[in-house]
Write an enzyme that holds these catalytic residues in place. Structure first.
Site, PDB file in Angstrom:
ATOM      1  N   LYS A  51       1.096  -1.088  -0.226  1.00 20.19           N
ATOM      2  CA  LYS A  51      -0.187   0.165  -0.244  1.00 20.19           C
ATOM      3  C   LYS A  51       0.796   1.068  -0.191  1.00 20.19           C
ATOM      4  CE  LYS A  51      -1.412   1.890   3.809  1.00 20.19           C
ATOM      5  NZ  LYS A  51      -1.554   2.860   4.108  1.00 20.19           N
ATOM      6  N   ASN A  52       1.974   1.687   1.224  1.00 19.57           N
ATOM      7  CA  ASN A  52       2.731   2.674   1.479  1.00 19.57           C
ATOM      8  C   ASN A  52       3.860   3.073  -0.385  1.00 19.57           C
ATOM      9  OD1 ASN A  52       1.131   3.228   3.051  1.00 19.57           O
ATOM     10  ND2 ASN A  52       2.642   2.646   4.886  1.00 19.57           N
ATOM     11  N   ARG A  70      -4.251  11.055   4.699  1.00 17.18           N
ATOM     12  CA  ARG A  70      -3.516  11.811   4.345  1.00 17.18           C
ATOM     13  C   ARG A  70      -2.804  11.472   3.468  1.00 17.18           C
ATOM     14  NH1 ARG A  70      -2.422  13.959   9.067  1.00 17.18           N
ATOM     15  NH2 ARG A  70      -0.076  14.486   8.458  1.00 17.18           N
ATOM     16  N   CYS A 111      -4.837  13.144  13.164  1.00 18.42           N
ATOM     17  CA  CYS A 111      -5.574  11.459  13.214  1.00 18.42           C
ATOM     18  C   CYS A 111      -5.251  10.726  14.502  1.00 18.42           C
ATOM     19  CB  CYS A 111      -4.848  10.820  11.505  1.00 18.42           C
ATOM     20  SG  CYS A 111      -3.749  10.019  11.678  1.00 18.42           S
ATOM     21  N   ARG A 155       0.916  14.369  13.197  1.00 18.11           N
ATOM     22  CA  ARG A 155       1.440  14.711  11.435  1.00 18.11           C
ATOM     23  C   ARG A 155       1.594  15.477  10.866  1.00 18.11           C
ATOM     24  NH1 ARG A 155      -1.173   8.333   9.908  1.00 18.11           N
ATOM     25  NH2 ARG A 155       1.016   8.459   8.105  1.00 18.11           N
ATOM     26  N   ASP A 175       4.531   0.335  11.824  1.00 19.23           N
ATOM     27  CA  ASP A 175       3.729  -0.476  11.734  1.00 19.23           C
ATOM     28  C   ASP A 175       3.642  -1.733  12.035  1.00 19.23           C
ATOM     29  OD1 ASP A 175       2.857   2.442  10.186  1.00 19.23           O
ATOM     30  OD2 ASP A 175       3.636   1.344   8.325  1.00 19.23           O
ATOM     31  N   ILE A 231       8.183   6.874  17.067  1.00 19.33           N
ATOM     32  CA  ILE A 231       7.362   7.378  15.868  1.00 19.33           C
ATOM     33  C   ILE A 231       6.485   8.338  16.003  1.00 19.33           C
ATOM     34  CG2 ILE A 231       7.027   7.340  13.457  1.00 19.33           C
ATOM     35  CD1 ILE A 231       9.681   6.172  13.498  1.00 19.33           C
ATOM     36  N   ARG A 271      -8.395  -0.560   4.844  1.00 18.29           N
ATOM     37  CA  ARG A 271      -7.558   1.392   4.217  1.00 18.29           C
ATOM     38  C   ARG A 271      -7.023  -0.237   3.632  1.00 18.29           C
ATOM     39  NH1 ARG A 271      -8.017   6.100   7.109  1.00 18.29           N
ATOM     40  NH2 ARG A 271      -6.000   6.838   5.494  1.00 18.29           N
TER      41      ARG A 271
HETATM   42  N1  EPU Z   1       6.814  14.524  11.079  1.00 12.01           N
HETATM   43  C1  EPU Z   1       6.853  15.938  10.636  1.00 12.01           C
HETATM   44  N2  EPU Z   1       7.205  16.921  10.397  1.00 12.01           N
HETATM   45  C2  EPU Z   1       6.498  15.836   8.779  1.00 12.01           C
HETATM   46  C3  EPU Z   1       6.206  15.008   8.779  1.00 12.01           C
HETATM   47  C4  EPU Z   1       6.564  14.114   9.386  1.00 12.01           C
HETATM   48  O1  EPU Z   1       7.104  15.818  12.362  1.00 12.01           O
HETATM   49  O2  EPU Z   1       6.345  17.153   8.184  1.00 12.01           O
HETATM   50  C5  EPU Z   1       6.740  13.564  12.114  1.00 12.01           C
HETATM   51  C6  EPU Z   1       5.044  12.505  12.033  1.00 12.01           C
HETATM   52  O3  EPU Z   1       4.756  13.033  12.795  1.00 12.01           O
HETATM   53  C7  EPU Z   1       6.249  11.348  12.533  1.00 12.01           C
HETATM   54  C8  EPU Z   1       7.473  11.223  11.937  1.00 12.01           C
HETATM   55  O4  EPU Z   1       7.708  12.553  11.999  1.00 12.01           O
HETATM   56  O5  EPU Z   1       5.726  11.590  14.056  1.00 12.01           O
HETATM   57  C9  EPU Z   1       7.462  10.250  10.895  1.00 12.01           C
HETATM   58  O6  EPU Z   1       5.731  10.621  10.113  1.00 12.01           O
HETATM   59  P1  EPU Z   1       6.708  10.287   9.131  1.00 12.01           P
HETATM   60  O7  EPU Z   1       6.332  11.845   7.888  1.00 12.01           O
HETATM   61  O8  EPU Z   1       7.904   9.930   7.984  1.00 12.01           O
HETATM   62  O9  EPU Z   1       5.007   9.087   8.284  1.00 12.01           O
HETATM   63  P2  EPU Z   1       4.062   9.783   7.346  1.00 12.01           P
HETATM   64  O10 EPU Z   1       5.369   9.126   6.076  1.00 12.01           O
HETATM   65  O11 EPU Z   1       2.817  10.619   7.371  1.00 12.01           O
HETATM   66  C10 EPU Z   1       4.963   6.735   6.681  1.00 12.01           C
HETATM   67  C11 EPU Z   1       3.353   5.848   6.297  1.00 12.01           C
HETATM   68  C12 EPU Z   1       2.288   4.948   7.170  1.00 12.01           C
HETATM   69  C13 EPU Z   1       4.204   5.198   8.633  1.00 12.01           C
HETATM   70  C14 EPU Z   1       5.039   6.691   8.414  1.00 12.01           C
HETATM   71  C15 EPU Z   1       6.680   5.849   9.619  1.00 12.01           C
HETATM   72  C16 EPU Z   1       2.308   5.740   4.033  1.00 12.01           C
HETATM   73  C17 EPU Z   1       1.328   6.317   2.926  1.00 12.01           C
HETATM   74  N3  EPU Z   1       2.099   6.228   5.311  1.00 12.01           N
HETATM   75  O12 EPU Z   1       3.273   7.945   6.953  1.00 12.01           O
HETATM   76  O13 EPU Z   1       1.862   4.522   7.264  1.00 12.01           O
HETATM   77  O14 EPU Z   1       3.379   4.636  10.153  1.00 12.01           O
HETATM   78  O15 EPU Z   1       5.428   6.501   7.916  1.00 12.01           O
HETATM   79  O16 EPU Z   1       7.141   4.722   8.732  1.00 12.01           O
HETATM   80  O17 EPU Z   1       3.511   5.843   2.989  1.00 12.01           O
HETATM   81  C18 EPU Z   1       0.047   2.772   7.842  1.00 12.01           C
HETATM   82  O18 EPU Z   1       0.679   2.306   7.046  1.00 12.01           O
HETATM   83  O19 EPU Z   1      -0.748   2.061   8.658  1.00 12.01           O
HETATM   84  C19 EPU Z   1       1.361   3.951   8.374  1.00 12.01           C
HETATM   85  C20 EPU Z   1       0.160   4.686   8.669  1.00 12.01           C
END
Ligand code: EPU
Length: 429
Positions: free
Chosen positions: A22-23, A93, A117, A122, A309, A331, A401
């Site tokens: 998915k990701n 998101r 969320c 996030r 995850d 995280i 999802r």
């Molecule tokens: N963060 C910030 N500012 C930003 C971006 C991130 O503070 O601009 C923080 C976040 O709040 C969090 C950390 O950095 O504390 C890491 O967040 P990240 O941006 O890596 O998460 P994401 O890209 O929103 C993806 C996956 C998530 C997975 C995380 C961590 C996708 C679509 N989603 O989210 O997947 O948990 O990376 O590996 O790729 C899931 O599949 O269940 C899921 C939540």
């Protein structure tokens, strides 16, 4: 609203095939916005988030041809709208992944600012900061993020992520492939999904090197072409099925996976006493080595360490391990919502801040529980599969999802699980 009804206590045995990630599919679909030519993506999982992402592409003006369920042919020739509206962003998101490609190709993008969320606040501040480093102006207008490249094109630059961000790295990669000059992303995420996206973009004519390391280099090009690409297997689905075998004391052959993408998970599960044998590069065999599982501590970290995850699923397993395990979530600030539900099933878990201490081994009893997010739902399904009696899991739209055909896949390996509508669940009580 559908629920799952699980009658637990049966070992899972047999073979299961892993779906596309998915990701990885989410950013790859977004990347099709970068070219007017057709991009064909294979091994796209048929899950709700991908249906939403496809709808977003169509709303923007892309044509999505789906001759087969898992193959998506996308042509983003006539994009006239550069906006991901609130209605879509609030349900998923990952729609923010439209920002990078729209800004990169058209020099403008508007995306409703995602709110917090279930698992945390996030923010996307780091994505936006990196866009600014590439020369974009970014403003917040009535709840929307509006980004523009002043002369219609971004300028390559050195960008630095203060915190590792998966979708942030992906967004910046997609924005930078069409920028003028060279971009370097420092402290980039190293997840396999980043490498997969880079591979797709390079097939489209991009010049990205060192994806999969913490410093990614991107040499901007004038335009990108169509191509074909197959999405990598879902490492979190793989990990979830490994735990399913272990928690039910079963034996599973898991194929179409990439064990090298989940070394930290496999390593940790082996430490607990789960026997995992790599039959070949894409197939593993899982069984419990003896009847006892040993409690082992875990701390979630960005790849290549133990993924957030898999934290909820691992916690379900630790309720069945002998001894005390400490699970630290670094995280997301609110990713323990499965704890209260696992406790309702008899688990002995104490939380303090980002730390959970699981005292095993406890006998889990079926109960009515509520799913709060995707991975928490998976954790409850796993707990239900090993619990005595009936477990009814409410709000399973969360699991839809991200897990393809979860009920069917589990039933094929012997699970007693069914999807029931509200009224049927009442009569089953
Ligand atoms: N963060 C910030 N500012 C930003 C971006 C991130 O503070 O601009 C923080 C976040 O709040 C969090 C950390 O950095 O504390 C890491 O967040 P990240 O941006 O890596 O998460 P994401 O890209 O929103 C993806 C996956 C998530 C997975 C995380 C961590 C996708 C679509 N989603 O989210 O997947 O948990 O990376 O590996 O790729 C899931 O599949 O269940 C899921 C939540």
């Amino acid at each position: 609203m559908d629920k799952f009804l699980i009658r637990g206590g049966k070992p899972l045995n047999g073979k299961v095939e892993i779906s596309g990630a998915k990701n990885s599919a989410l950013p790859c679909l977004a990347a099709t916005l970068l070219t007017p030519e057709t991009v064909t993506l294979h091994n796209v999982p048929y899950v709700k988030d991908l249906i939403t992402q496809r709808r977003l592409l169509e709303d923007l003006g892309a044509t999505v041809l789906t001759p087969e369920l898992h193959t998506q042919k996308i042509k983003a020739k006539n994009i006239e709208i550069f906006e991901a509206p609130y209605e879509l962003v609030k349900t998923m998101r990952a729609s923010v992944l439209a920002l990078g490609p729209l800004l990169g190709r058209f020099g403008q993008a508007k995306v409703s600012l995602p709110g917090g969320c279930a698992i945390g606040t996030r923010p996307i501040d780091l994505h936006l900061k990196a866009f600014e480093q590439l020369g974009a102006t970014v403003s917040l207008e009535s709840g929307d993020v509006v980004a523009r490249a002043p002369k219609g094109r971004l300028i390559g630059a050195d960008t630095y992520f203060e915190k590792v961000s998966v979708t942030g790295t992906e967004n910046v990669m997609m924005a930078a492939v069409l920028a003028k000059g060279i971009t370097t992303i420092h402290n980039a995420a190293r997840e396999p999904e980043i490498e997969d996206l880079a591979e797709l973009l390079n097939k489209m004519g991009a010049k990205i090197s060192s994806a999969g390391t913490d410093t990614i280099k991107i040499e901007g090009v004038e335009g990108l072409n169509g191509t074909e690409h197959s999405i990598i297997p879902d490492r979190i689905e793989t990990g979830t099925f490994i735990v399913a075998a272990a928690i039910t004391n079963g034996e599973l052959e898991i194929s179409k996976c990439q064990p090298k993408h989940l070394e930290a998970v496999i390593g940790k599960l082996r430490e607990t006493g789960v026997e995992i044998t790599e039959l070949d590069e894409t197939t593993i065999f899982v069984k419990r080595n003896g009847s006892q599982l040993n409690a082992k501590d875990v701390t979630t970290q960005p790849h290549p360490d133990f993924p957030t995850d898999m934290q909820a699923q691992y916690m379900a397993l630790m309720t069945q391990a002998e001894g005390e395990s400490t699970i630290v979530e670094t995280i997301f600030e609110n990713r323990f919502m499965h704890v209260s539900e696992l406790k309702r099933m008899g688990a002995n878990i104490h939380t303090s801040g980002n730390t959970a201490i699981v005292d095993g081994k406890t006998r889990l009893m079926g109960a009515k529980v509520q799913a709060s997010d995707l991975r928490a739902s998976a954790s409850l399904v796993l707990a239900g599969l090993c619990a005595e009696g009936e477990t009814i899991i409410d709000r399973v739209y969360h699991i839809d999802r991200g897990y393809e055909m979860i009920v069917q896949k589990l039933r094929n390996i012997g699970a007693n699980i069914e999807r029931v509508s509200d009224s049927m669940a009442m009569s089953a009580e």
